[in-house]
Each structure stands twice: as C-alpha cells, then as structure tokens.
Design an enzyme around this catalytic site. Sequence first.
Site, PDB file in Angstrom:
ATOM      1  N   LYS A  21      36.606  23.124  41.426  1.00 17.03           N
ATOM      2  CA  LYS A  21      35.803  24.134  42.134  1.00 17.03           C
ATOM      3  C   LYS A  21      35.568  25.358  41.255  1.00 17.03           C
ATOM      4  CE  LYS A  21      37.914  27.104  45.151  1.00 17.03           C
ATOM      5  NZ  LYS A  21      37.591  28.502  44.836  1.00 17.03           N
ATOM      6  N   ASN A  22      36.633  25.844  40.634  1.00 17.00           N
ATOM      7  CA  ASN A  22      36.510  27.099  39.892  1.00 17.00           C
ATOM      8  C   ASN A  22      35.775  26.943  38.567  1.00 17.00           C
ATOM      9  OD1 ASN A  22      37.759  28.339  41.989  1.00 17.00           O
ATOM     10  ND2 ASN A  22      39.701  28.734  40.925  1.00 17.00           N
ATOM     11  N   CYS A 115      38.444  36.202  49.957  1.00 14.98           N
ATOM     12  CA  CYS A 115      38.924  35.152  50.852  1.00 14.98           C
ATOM     13  C   CYS A 115      40.244  35.594  51.427  1.00 14.98           C
ATOM     14  CB  CYS A 115      38.905  33.788  50.198  1.00 14.98           C
ATOM     15  SG  CYS A 115      40.142  33.433  48.984  1.00 14.98           S
ATOM     16  N   ARG A 120      40.002  43.078  46.349  1.00 14.82           N
ATOM     17  CA  ARG A 120      39.690  42.425  45.071  1.00 14.82           C
ATOM     18  C   ARG A 120      38.471  43.107  44.481  1.00 14.82           C
ATOM     19  NH1 ARG A 120      39.774  36.101  46.472  1.00 14.82           N
ATOM     20  NH2 ARG A 120      39.824  35.823  44.231  1.00 14.82           N
ATOM     21  N   ASP A 305      47.161  30.301  42.549  1.00 19.76           N
ATOM     22  CA  ASP A 305      46.597  29.385  43.541  1.00 19.76           C
ATOM     23  C   ASP A 305      47.584  28.299  43.974  1.00 19.76           C
ATOM     24  OD1 ASP A 305      44.275  30.793  43.574  1.00 19.76           O
ATOM     25  OD2 ASP A 305      43.117  29.401  42.356  1.00 19.76           O
ATOM     26  N   ARG A 397      36.753  24.756  52.098  1.00 16.78           N
ATOM     27  CA  ARG A 397      36.096  25.536  51.027  1.00 16.78           C
ATOM     28  C   ARG A 397      36.480  25.001  49.660  1.00 16.78           C
ATOM     29  NH1 ARG A 397      37.168  31.729  51.361  1.00 16.78           N
ATOM     30  NH2 ARG A 397      36.208  31.372  49.344  1.00 16.78           N
TER      31      ARG A 397
HETATM   32  C1  UD1 Z   1      39.636  33.410  40.158  1.00 17.12           C
HETATM   33  C2  UD1 Z   1      39.670  32.137  40.955  1.00 17.12           C
HETATM   34  C3  UD1 Z   1      40.777  32.183  41.996  1.00 17.12           C
HETATM   35  C4  UD1 Z   1      42.110  32.524  41.339  1.00 17.12           C
HETATM   36  C5  UD1 Z   1      41.973  33.782  40.474  1.00 17.12           C
HETATM   37  C6  UD1 Z   1      43.228  34.080  39.674  1.00 17.12           C
HETATM   38  C7  UD1 Z   1      37.378  31.387  40.888  1.00 17.12           C
HETATM   39  C8  UD1 Z   1      36.113  31.169  41.629  1.00 17.12           C
HETATM   40  N1  UD1 Z   1      38.385  31.932  41.591  1.00 17.12           N
HETATM   41  O1  UD1 Z   1      39.318  34.458  41.067  1.00 17.12           O
HETATM   42  O2  UD1 Z   1      40.877  30.903  42.624  1.00 17.12           O
HETATM   43  O3  UD1 Z   1      43.076  32.775  42.345  1.00 17.12           O
HETATM   44  O4  UD1 Z   1      40.888  33.622  39.546  1.00 17.12           O
HETATM   45  O5  UD1 Z   1      43.588  33.001  38.889  1.00 17.12           O
HETATM   46  O6  UD1 Z   1      37.485  31.084  39.723  1.00 17.12           O
HETATM   47  N2  UD1 Z   1      40.659  42.497  39.477  1.00 17.12           N
HETATM   48  C9  UD1 Z   1      40.383  43.839  39.376  1.00 17.12           C
HETATM   49  N3  UD1 Z   1      39.134  44.219  38.960  1.00 17.12           N
HETATM   50  C10 UD1 Z   1      38.162  43.312  38.655  1.00 17.12           C
HETATM   51  C11 UD1 Z   1      38.453  41.944  38.755  1.00 17.12           C
HETATM   52  C12 UD1 Z   1      39.702  41.562  39.167  1.00 17.12           C
HETATM   53  O7  UD1 Z   1      41.227  44.668  39.657  1.00 17.12           O
HETATM   54  O8  UD1 Z   1      37.053  43.730  38.299  1.00 17.12           O
HETATM   55  C13 UD1 Z   1      41.984  42.057  39.941  1.00 17.12           C
HETATM   56  C14 UD1 Z   1      41.895  41.318  41.263  1.00 17.12           C
HETATM   57  O9  UD1 Z   1      41.918  42.198  42.354  1.00 17.12           O
HETATM   58  C15 UD1 Z   1      43.125  40.468  41.191  1.00 17.12           C
HETATM   59  C16 UD1 Z   1      43.254  40.133  39.700  1.00 17.12           C
HETATM   60  O10 UD1 Z   1      42.484  41.100  39.031  1.00 17.12           O
HETATM   61  O11 UD1 Z   1      44.240  41.185  41.596  1.00 17.12           O
HETATM   62  C17 UD1 Z   1      42.783  38.750  39.302  1.00 17.12           C
HETATM   63  O12 UD1 Z   1      41.439  38.579  39.695  1.00 17.12           O
HETATM   64  P1  UD1 Z   1      40.452  37.598  38.926  1.00 17.12           P
HETATM   65  O13 UD1 Z   1      41.158  36.973  37.768  1.00 17.12           O
HETATM   66  O14 UD1 Z   1      39.191  38.334  38.675  1.00 17.12           O
HETATM   67  O15 UD1 Z   1      40.209  36.480  40.015  1.00 17.12           O
HETATM   68  P2  UD1 Z   1      38.833  35.881  40.522  1.00 17.12           P
HETATM   69  O16 UD1 Z   1      37.922  35.661  39.365  1.00 17.12           O
HETATM   70  O17 UD1 Z   1      38.357  36.634  41.684  1.00 17.12           O
END
Ligand code: UD1
Length: 417
Positions: A21-22, A115, A120, A305, A397
């Site tokens: 999915k990711n 989610c 986030r 995850d 999902r």
């Molecule tokens: C992706 C995955 C999700 C997984 C996560 C961490 C997809 C579609 N989803 O989510 O399944 O749980 O990686 O492995 O690939 N953060 C900030 N600022 C930002 C971006 C992120 O503070 O601009 C923080 C988030 O709040 C969180 C952490 O960084 O605490 C990790 O987030 P991130 O690695 O961006 O996860 P996603 O890409 O949302």
Amino acid sequence: MRLVIKGPNVLRGKVRVSGAKNAVLPILCACLLCDGESVISGVPQLGDVAVMSSVLRHLKVFCRREGEALKVDTNALQLEEIPEELTRRMRASCLVMGPLLARFGRVKIAAPGGCNIGARPIDLHLKGLKAMGAEINERAGFIIAEARRLRGAEIHLDLPSVGATENLMMTAVLAEGTTIIGNAAKEPEIVDLQNFLNRAGARVRGAGTSTIRVEGVKRPLVAPRGHQVIPDRIEAGTHLIAAALTRGEVEVENVIPEHLEPLLAKLREAGVQAEVEEDRIWIRPGDSLRAVDLRTMPYPGFPTDLQAPMCSLLALAEGISVVTENIFENRFRHIPELQRMGADIRIEGRTLIIRGVPQLVGARVEAHDLRAGAALVLAGLAAENTTIVERIGHIDRGYENLEEKYRKLGANIERVG
Ligand code: UD1
C-alpha cells in the site's frame, strides 16, 4: 460491517502477500509527473488505493483496473483544487502536492486529515517546497503552493519523514538543477518510488540511504508500462505475527525478507522459529513465547505500523514487555480494546508495559485505525470465545481480503453486514 471471530484458532497453511500500500500510494501520485498511460502491476484492492484513485479522477486522470494491474492515464490531466472531503479521508492524499506543483506551478489542497493517530503536521513537506522556490500560503483550511520556477535545493529534513521525502523527491524531478535531500527516510517504499521515477526518465539516486540526490529533468516524464510494486512488508509482518500468536505453522509467500529483519529479530527473541528463503518465510512455534522489549524507529528500525499487531502477541507472551512508540503520538488506541479482551497493559506516556497473560477472551471491540484494527483481529484469532471487531472499514483501507486469507489458513472468521 464487522468481523466475527470464533477462537481460539491455530493458523496453518500458506498465505500470499499483496503489493505494498505505502508504495502504491506515492507511485500513483508520481503518475501525475508522467505523460501517457502508466501501468502498475500488483496493486492491491484497498480502501486507501480507492481514495487515491478518486483524488486522481478528480484531476481528470483516468484510472482503470485490469486484474492486479492499475492503468493510470494522465492525457486529460487538469489542475483542480483538492477538497477537504478527499484529504480528510486519507493523509497520503497530500502526496499529490509536489507533483502538481511541479507540473502546473500551483496547487491548492485542503489541509490533510490523518488516520486517527495523533497530530500529523506536514511542515517538513512545506519547508522543502519553500526551499525549492515555492511560496506557501494557508487560507481557510487550504494550503496554496505556487512557484513560477522550481529550482534544486539542499534540504535537510528535521526528521526522516516518509511522506516529506517522497513529496520532495517527486517535486525535485522536474525542478531546475540538483536537489539533495539529507536525513531522508530510508523505507523500502521510497526505493520503489525511485525505481518508478527512473523508469519514467527521472534521475534519482540514493533512495534507501539517508541522502537522496535528484537531478531535475525539464520535460514531463514518460509513463512507464509495467512497474511491479514491491510486496507489502507490513501485511507480511502482520501474518508472521498472526502465525506466531496462534502458535501456528504458516508459510508467508511473496516477501522480501530483508525488509522484515527488524520484526524477525524480535520474533526470534520471543522464541518463535522463523525460517527464511528467497521470497518466503516459514513460522513455527518454539518451546515458549517470551516477552521482548521494543521501540519503534524509522526504517531499518522496528516499524511503527507493526507496533499494534505486536502488542497482541506480547499480551500473550510470558513475562513483561516494554514497548515504546517513538514515531506517532496517540498510537495506542488498540490498548483499551485489548484490555477489554483481558490483556494486562499499562500506558505510561509513550511507553506500554505489557504483562503477558495465559489467555485472551473474546469481546466486542472497535478498530480505531488501520493497524489497531489488525491488532484486534490477531487478538481475536487467539482469544477464547467470540470476538466482534467493529468499524472494519479501517482494516479494509490497508489489508486486502484479510479475513479471506485467514479463513484459508483455517480461521473461523466471518464478515457480517
Ligand atoms: C508513512 C506511512 C505510514 C507509516 C509512517 C511511518 C504511507 C502512506 N504511510 O506515513 O503507514 O506509519 O510513514 O513509518 O507511506 N512529521 C512532522 N512533520 C512533517 C511530516 C511528518 O512532524 O512534515 C512527523 C509525523 O507527525 C510523525 C512522524 O513525523 O510523527 C513520521 O511521519 P511520516 O514519516 O511523515 O509518516 P507518513 O508519511 O505520514
């Protein structure tokens, strides 16, 4: 919709893992950088893929499924603002931001939802876009990014965000000059995105390491025909845990074992027998199931995850396990539900103290997010009596036919309307 599970079950047999999915979600966004029809193979039928397809359709992109393949035709691609009803359904919808900005010089998108796993923000995505020359404004719940010219930049991420790394990689592909993303996320799905982009004519190197280098190319990319998505390591991990937790014997096929090293290390430490071949893993019960400590970390650390599914296993392991969630706040919504099933778990800030119990007992529980839902299904498989998991839309999902896969492994599990 709910799942009704009658337990305890012992899983036995073979299960095949679907595409990741990711990996699919960012690759669908990368199609926006391409002219023509991309063909992506191994695309699972998931709620999140359906939402991303709706986002693309909203942009007049034509998405057509043919078996396991998804054909994505961008010939009529048109810039539209992305409304809240789409971004609220899935945080990953913000990954269209970079590609649209790169293609059209402008994008307007409702601030993304999530989610249900804590605040986030997407500040790192926006900071990176600014570094490449974009002007960002936030108005009435919308983010507007504009750039007459995007230019390569040196960007150092404050933390290795998966989404920010992907968004910035995609933006940089059509920027002028070279972009270097430091402290990049190293997840395998980012490598898959790089492979897709390069197949389309981009010049990206270093994905899988903490420094990614993108040399901008000017034209739209050429849609690749036949990119095969990597197997879903989180789905695979969920099955490995399910097998271990039910003390079953299961062969999990279509996996890249290296992607599962952090989990395999913990399963072995817990006393589970895991045998690895090129593209499959066998799980067999050991003498006992023992408590282990773990902390979630960016890849190649233990994946956040799999924290929730692992809690279901540790709830039944002998001894006391300490689990620390370092990636997300509020990712413990499975805990009160597991407690209802007899688990002995205490929450202390970002840490869980899990005292293993000999048996869980079925209860009516609710899936509050995707991985919490998977954790409850796993607990239900092992528990005595009947478990009813409500709100399984969350599970759909990210897992393709989960209950069908477990039924084939001998589980007594049914979807009830
Ligand atoms: C992706 C995955 C999700 C997984 C996560 C961490 C997809 C579609 N989803 O989510 O399944 O749980 O990686 O492995 O690939 N953060 C900030 N600022 C930002 C971006 C992120 O503070 O601009 C923080 C988030 O709040 C969180 C952490 O960084 O605490 C990790 O987030 P991130 O690695 O961006 O996860 P996603 O890409 O949302």
